[in-house]
Design an enzyme around this catalytic site. Structure first.
Site, PDB file in Angstrom:
ATOM      1  N   SER A 183     -89.029  59.288  18.795  1.00 17.33           N
ATOM      2  CA  SER A 183     -88.117  58.169  18.624  1.00 17.33           C
ATOM      3  C   SER A 183     -86.846  58.562  17.878  1.00 17.33           C
ATOM      4  O   SER A 183     -85.912  57.783  17.794  1.00 17.33           O
ATOM      5  CB  SER A 183     -88.830  57.045  17.877  1.00 17.33           C
ATOM      6  OG  SER A 183     -89.435  57.566  16.712  1.00 17.33           O
ATOM      7  N   GLY A 184     -86.791  59.739  17.347  1.00 19.54           N
ATOM      8  CA  GLY A 184     -85.571  60.159  16.668  1.00 19.54           C
ATOM      9  C   GLY A 184     -85.815  61.202  15.600  1.00 19.54           C
ATOM     10  O   GLY A 184     -86.935  61.652  15.388  1.00 19.54           O
ATOM     11  N   THR A 185     -84.731  61.566  14.933  1.00 12.20           N
ATOM     12  CA  THR A 185     -84.807  62.591  13.894  1.00 12.20           C
ATOM     13  C   THR A 185     -84.898  61.927  12.529  1.00 12.20           C
ATOM     14  O   THR A 185     -84.247  60.920  12.281  1.00 12.20           O
ATOM     15  CB  THR A 185     -83.552  63.472  13.955  1.00 12.20           C
ATOM     16  OG1 THR A 185     -83.373  63.876  15.306  1.00 12.20           O
ATOM     17  CG2 THR A 185     -83.694  64.687  13.075  1.00 12.20           C
ATOM     18  N   VAL A 186     -85.713  62.513  11.646  1.00  8.35           N
ATOM     19  CA  VAL A 186     -85.885  61.937  10.318  1.00  8.35           C
ATOM     20  C   VAL A 186     -85.205  62.830   9.279  1.00  8.35           C
ATOM     21  O   VAL A 186     -85.365  64.046   9.286  1.00  8.35           O
ATOM     22  CB  VAL A 186     -87.381  61.817   9.956  1.00  8.35           C
ATOM     23  CG1 VAL A 186     -87.549  61.096   8.630  1.00  8.35           C
ATOM     24  CG2 VAL A 186     -88.131  61.092  11.059  1.00  8.35           C
TER      25      VAL A 186
ATOM     26  N   LYS B 111     -84.405  57.482   9.420  1.00  8.27           N
ATOM     27  CA  LYS B 111     -84.640  57.909  10.797  1.00  8.27           C
ATOM     28  C   LYS B 111     -83.529  57.414  11.702  1.00  8.27           C
ATOM     29  O   LYS B 111     -83.246  56.229  11.762  1.00  8.27           O
ATOM     30  CB  LYS B 111     -85.980  57.362  11.284  1.00  8.27           C
ATOM     31  CG  LYS B 111     -86.239  57.627  12.745  1.00  8.27           C
ATOM     32  CD  LYS B 111     -87.634  57.226  13.134  1.00  8.27           C
ATOM     33  CE  LYS B 111     -88.281  58.355  13.888  1.00  8.27           C
ATOM     34  NZ  LYS B 111     -89.702  58.226  13.953  1.00  8.27           N
TER      35      LYS B 111
ATOM     36  N   ASP C 120     -98.582  55.216  19.843  1.00  7.38           N
ATOM     37  CA  ASP C 120     -98.426  56.660  19.704  1.00  7.38           C
ATOM     38  C   ASP C 120     -99.179  57.160  18.471  1.00  7.38           C
ATOM     39  O   ASP C 120     -98.613  57.800  17.595  1.00  7.38           O
ATOM     40  CB  ASP C 120     -96.937  57.027  19.637  1.00  7.38           C
ATOM     41  CG  ASP C 120     -96.703  58.496  19.983  1.00  7.38           C
ATOM     42  OD1 ASP C 120     -97.666  59.170  20.410  1.00  7.38           O
ATOM     43  OD2 ASP C 120     -95.573  58.973  19.811  1.00  7.38           O
TER      44      ASP C 120
ATOM     45  N   GLY D 161     -88.075  65.934   9.888  1.00  9.84           N
ATOM     46  CA  GLY D 161     -88.963  65.827  11.041  1.00  9.84           C
ATOM     47  C   GLY D 161     -88.220  65.393  12.293  1.00  9.84           C
ATOM     48  O   GLY D 161     -87.141  64.799  12.215  1.00  9.84           O
ATOM     49  N   ARG D 162     -88.789  65.711  13.427  1.00  8.75           N
ATOM     50  CA  ARG D 162     -88.221  65.254  14.697  1.00  8.75           C
ATOM     51  C   ARG D 162     -89.340  64.670  15.522  1.00  8.75           C
ATOM     52  O   ARG D 162     -90.380  65.279  15.655  1.00  8.75           O
ATOM     53  CB  ARG D 162     -87.583  66.430  15.454  1.00  8.75           C
ATOM     54  CG  ARG D 162     -86.225  66.778  14.933  1.00  8.75           C
ATOM     55  CD  ARG D 162     -85.413  67.514  15.985  1.00  8.75           C
ATOM     56  NE  ARG D 162     -84.058  67.701  15.488  1.00  8.75           N
ATOM     57  CZ  ARG D 162     -83.696  68.698  14.684  1.00  8.75           C
ATOM     58  NH1 ARG D 162     -84.580  69.608  14.332  1.00  8.75           N
ATOM     59  NH2 ARG D 162     -82.462  68.789  14.249  1.00  8.75           N
ATOM     60  N   GLY D 163     -89.116  63.464  16.015  1.00 13.41           N
ATOM     61  CA  GLY D 163     -90.162  62.852  16.819  1.00 13.41           C
ATOM     62  C   GLY D 163     -89.584  62.270  18.081  1.00 13.41           C
ATOM     63  O   GLY D 163     -88.381  62.389  18.333  1.00 13.41           O
TER      64      GLY D 163
END
Ligand SMILES: *[C@@H]1O[C@H](CO)[C@@H](O)[C@H](O)[C@H]1NC(C)=O
Length: 840
Positions: free
Chosen positions: A561-564, A578, A675, A557-559
């Site tokens: 706050s950063g990439t998971v 993350k 969020d 995942g990508r959000g």
């Protein structure tokens, strides 16, 4: 040598100073002023620094072999003047236990964190100035504080024959005479640790420390009981109770014997332990040549540790008394349950009870309600799989359930009863202590609650807190006056300081990094010792994470706050890793924030297991939730994910509300998510929602000024278009009501099965405005009393499955959450209460 001593004693301060002023002209000027007679400073400097460089790599250089009769060691020289055993494995001297507070202790010289093996003055630290340890002419070894008060003494006088104090290779500190007879030895007064060949006797129990890294006494004891059996007991201020060997069994069934009254025990150099009650065990690394210690840890478990000399002097556990920490009494305190789940253990207050001190769960929980003594004013809440050890009013077996309940109802002091079906056994309890719950328990507890408190509100599992959460617990044994330093030595100190600075400049690169490196290693090494048994919040190394994620290959995942990434760890556990982007810079702040996050545990929040912080690498390690996020199930019209049924939708609404309510109201500190959106709501196997990404506000730079406290300021907008509350645009300080708003949007989406931002047909209009118009329209429809419109509004893919009552309820709540005036929005707590009314 005084400058040298000061250098070591105050290395921390020096280091800070250096970071700031290391090469400034200011420093040079000062140096030349204070050393005006020095013709050739560079030469002097080179010689001295070479000398010091050598000695810093051989720290035993100025360490001493013994304390002679009539002489002493002073606390100011603690860094250089200490006794060292011949083979260099143990050291003994003043040991820093707090800010300007010291203990006279023996420690493992080769362990990374200087693990303490023995302490003279556990609960009475002495001042960092003026304290000393002296071998008096009469033979007593005496520890005195700054004002001359005797804090500790070996207690005996031996007259003329006394010669010296010596530290032996075994770790035994002894007062010896001229022909090496031992007149007094530290082995006779163990603290929390037994070394090889040291005896535990009937007079000398081991007493645990109060917290990790502390030397002061805690409440756990390893002792020989009156029946000659070696036991572990929690001996707290209110309650004491034995938990090892298993108190449910007879002595013989536990493999022990009451026959021999010598009451002695010890382990040998091979790692074999034997005591006169026939307790026997071997270290898992049985064999010679390993430094071991048997320690009663602060958490109440008895562990045999081995020192790994190759691995930076960390410790590994080679035996432990108790496998499941929930069997240790006192861990969770009164009125709490120790819950044992597959992966970890945690404490949880009983329904209707509140935690007394979130930073110390062993203090237990206090009741929220007043209890009545009248039988007809109480009722019982069933807590499946739970049990409480001890404090029975009476043992009543065999007896029917109704009779058992009757007994507890009638007795005022009965707080609960535990009932077992097979065989029928009844245990009414007057104190609720040592509570635990695990899936393989065959007992059920029934908790007495006032009738005025509806039992339905406790339908869900109680909120809980992790068991070991004292990584941040600050040692507070330091009395006020230890903070102050004596005025007398100010000038000595100053000159020492200045000349030391001179010397260190040359030394800085050579030893500075060596020190920092050593210090950096410490927390990791300490935690390694616990890795085996607990999977609690901890620090991971970057190398470990790179390995687990196969060099960060599996992106899940990508959000914002950063990439998971997905990671698989050595024990086959899957975790989400993350990589945080744009993290706050202060290392200390980062860790402080994380330790807060690490203590948050709720079944509707993604569990954070640890972090990594190495230079620019900042990562969070959390549970890996297989199903992924809500948006896939709610909005994806493709075939990849199955359509969410109504039941699941309602369950998700309730779960998310509970998770947010926990963050807002029950956490140690207020945590605002900022969020809330379907992407941050993950679903576990049975569609129970787990909120991800909480607590990041303060970690990330864009968060602005801290988001934790009740009336805090978040200066810059966070959150996602379509979900952000209108007050973000105003200058109002942000509070939890922004989450309530976003939650309202999620509720609408759950009902409609469509993104609110998609309601904007041509994309030209502002989402907020469209939403406002829709809300007004919805409100009118709702107030009109008609029902036909719901058909149009609700997700048409649902058809028959829909529960009208719940849909209406969700819409009503959504509308109140979306109030423009945040004061009109409900709190998350009341949202949970409202939703539960619709649960059936
Ligand atoms: C008790 O144990 C000690 C130490 O092992 C042993 O020396 C002693 O003979 C034993 N006493 C009895 C009565 O067995």
């Amino acid at each position: 040598m005084s400058s040298f001593n000061d250098y070591f004693a105050h290395q921390k301060r020096f280091f800070l100073f250096f970071l700031t002023f290391s090469h400034s002209q200011f420093l040079r000027v000062k140096l030349h002023q204070t050393t005006p007679t020095m013709r050739n400073p560079p030469h002097y400097c080179t010689i001295v620094s070479l000398f010091l460089l050598i000695s810093s790599f051989f720290p035993s250089f100025s360490a001493i072999d013994y304390i002679a009769r009539g002489s002493s060691l002073s606390v100011e020289e603690h860094a250089t003047s200490f006794l060292v055993s011949e083979h260099d494995s143990f050291a003994c001297g003043f040991y820093e236990v707090g800010d300007n507070a010291f203990a006279f202790a023996i420690w493992f010289k080769n362990s990374a964190d200087r693990t303490v093996a023995w302490v003279a003055n556990r609960d009475r630290p002495v001042n960092g100035r003026g304290s000393r340890i002296s071998l008096h002419k009469d033979g007593a070894l005496v520890l005195t504080d700054f004002d001359g008060t005797v804090v500790w003494s070996s207690g005996t006088s031996f007259g003329g024959s006394v010669d010296q104090v010596k530290l032996f290779n075994t770790g035994n500190l002894a007062v010896v005479d001229s022909v090496s007879n031992l007149l007094w030895q530290s082995f006779d007064s163990p603290t929390n640790t037994l070394l090889a060949y040291q005896l535990i006797t009937k007079k000398t129990p081991l007493v645990s420390s109060s917290s990790r890294g502390s030397v002061s006494s805690g409440f756990y004891r390893l002792y020989f009981d009156n029946d000659n059996v070696l036991r572990l007991i929690y001996d707290g201020p209110e309650i004491s109770s034995i938990y090892w060997p298993n108190p449910f069994n007879k002595v013989w069934d536990n493999g022990r014997s009451t026959y021999n009254s010598s009451r002695l025990g010890s382990f040998n150099k091979m790692g074999h332990f034997y005591s006169t009650d026939k307790l026997k065990f071997n270290a898992s690394d049985y064999g010679q040549g390993i430094t071991r210690r048997l320690t009663l840890d602060y958490d109440g478990n008895l562990r045999l540790y081995s020192l790994n000399k190759e691995d930076n002097g960390s410790w590994s556990v080679s035996w432990q008394a108790i496998q499941n920490s929930c069997e240790i009494h006192g861990t969770c305190g009164r009125n709490a349950l120790c819950v044992h789940e597959a992966m970890f253990e945690y404490c949880s207050c009983l329904p209707g009870f509140d935690v007394i001190d979130p930073s110390d769960l062993s203090k237990g929980c206090r009741p929220k309600y007043n209890f009545s003594c009248k039988p007809n004013e109480n009722h019982f809440l069933e807590i499946p799989l739970a049990d409480f050890w001890g404090f029975d009013l009476a043992f009543n077996a065999p007896i029917s359930f109704t009779e058992c309940k009757e007994i507890c109802e009638q007795r005022c002091t009965c707080q609960a009863f535990v009932y077992r079906e097979e065989p029928a056994e009844c245990y009414p309890k007057n104190i609720l202590f040592n509570g635990r719950s695990s899936s393989n328990s065959n007992t059920t507890a029934y908790l007495k609650l006032p009738k005025s408190v509806p039992l339905s509100q406790f339908s869900a599992a109680p909120s809980a807190q992790p068991l070991i959460c004292d990584d941040t617990k600050v040692e507070q044994t330091t009395p006020e006056f230890y903070q102050k330093t004596g005025g007398k030595t100010k000038w000595e100190y100053f000159y020492g300081f200045v000349s030391a600075l001179f010397v260190i400049e040359a030394l800085f690169i050579a030893c500075g990094w060596w020190f920092i490196f050593r210090r950096e290693q410490m927390p990791t090494a300490t935690e390694e010792g616990y890795k085996m048994i607990s999977s609690q919040f901890r620090r991971y190394t970057y190398a470990e994470l790179r390995k687990a994620t196969r060099s960060f290959k599996d992106v899940v995942g990508r959000g914002g706050s950063g990439t998971v990434y997905k990671g698989v760890f050595d024990d086959d556990r899957e975790m989400a890793v993350k990589k945080l982007e744009d993290v706050i810079h202060g290392e200390e702040e980062f860790k402080a924030e994380l330790s807060l996050i690490g203590r948050i545990y709720h079944k509707n929040l993604v569990r954070i297991f640890g972090y990594c912080s190495e230079g620019s690498h900042k990562l969070l390690i959390s549970e890996y939730i297989k199903k992924g996020s809500l948006d896939k199930y709610l909005f994806d019209s493709g075939t990849s994910a199955t359509l969410l049924g109504w039941r699941e939708r309602f369950k998700i609404a309730v779960g998310v509300a509970k998770g947010l309510a926990y963050l807002h109201h029950e956490c140690l500190e207020w945590v605002i998510h900022c969020d809330v959106k379907p992407e941050n709501i993950l679903l576990d196997m049975d569609f129970e929602p787990r909120i991800a990404d909480f607590g990041l506000v303060k970690l990330l730079n864009r968060g602005g000024g801290g988001g934790g406290g009740g009336g805090s300021n978040l200066s810059r907008i966070r959150g996602t278009r379509g979900y952000i509350a209108p007050e973000w645009a105003s200058s109002l300080p942000i509070n939890g009501k922004v989450d309530v708003y976003s939650y309202g949007v999620v509720l609408l989406e759950l009902v409609k099965g469509e993104r609110v931002s998609n309601w904007v047909m041509d994309g030209a209009e502002e989402v907020g405005l469209v939403l406002r118009r829709s809300i007004v329209a919805l409100k009118e429809k709702m107030e009109s009393g008609e029902e036909g419109w719901i058909d149009e509004f609700v997700d048409h893919r649902l058809d028959t499955e829909l529960n009208w009552k719940q849909a209406m309820l969700m819409l009503q709540i959504a509308l109140s959450c979306l109030e423009e005036d945040r004061n009109k929005r409900p709190t998350m707590d009341s949202v949970v209460q409202m939703l539960l009314l619709g649960d059936d």
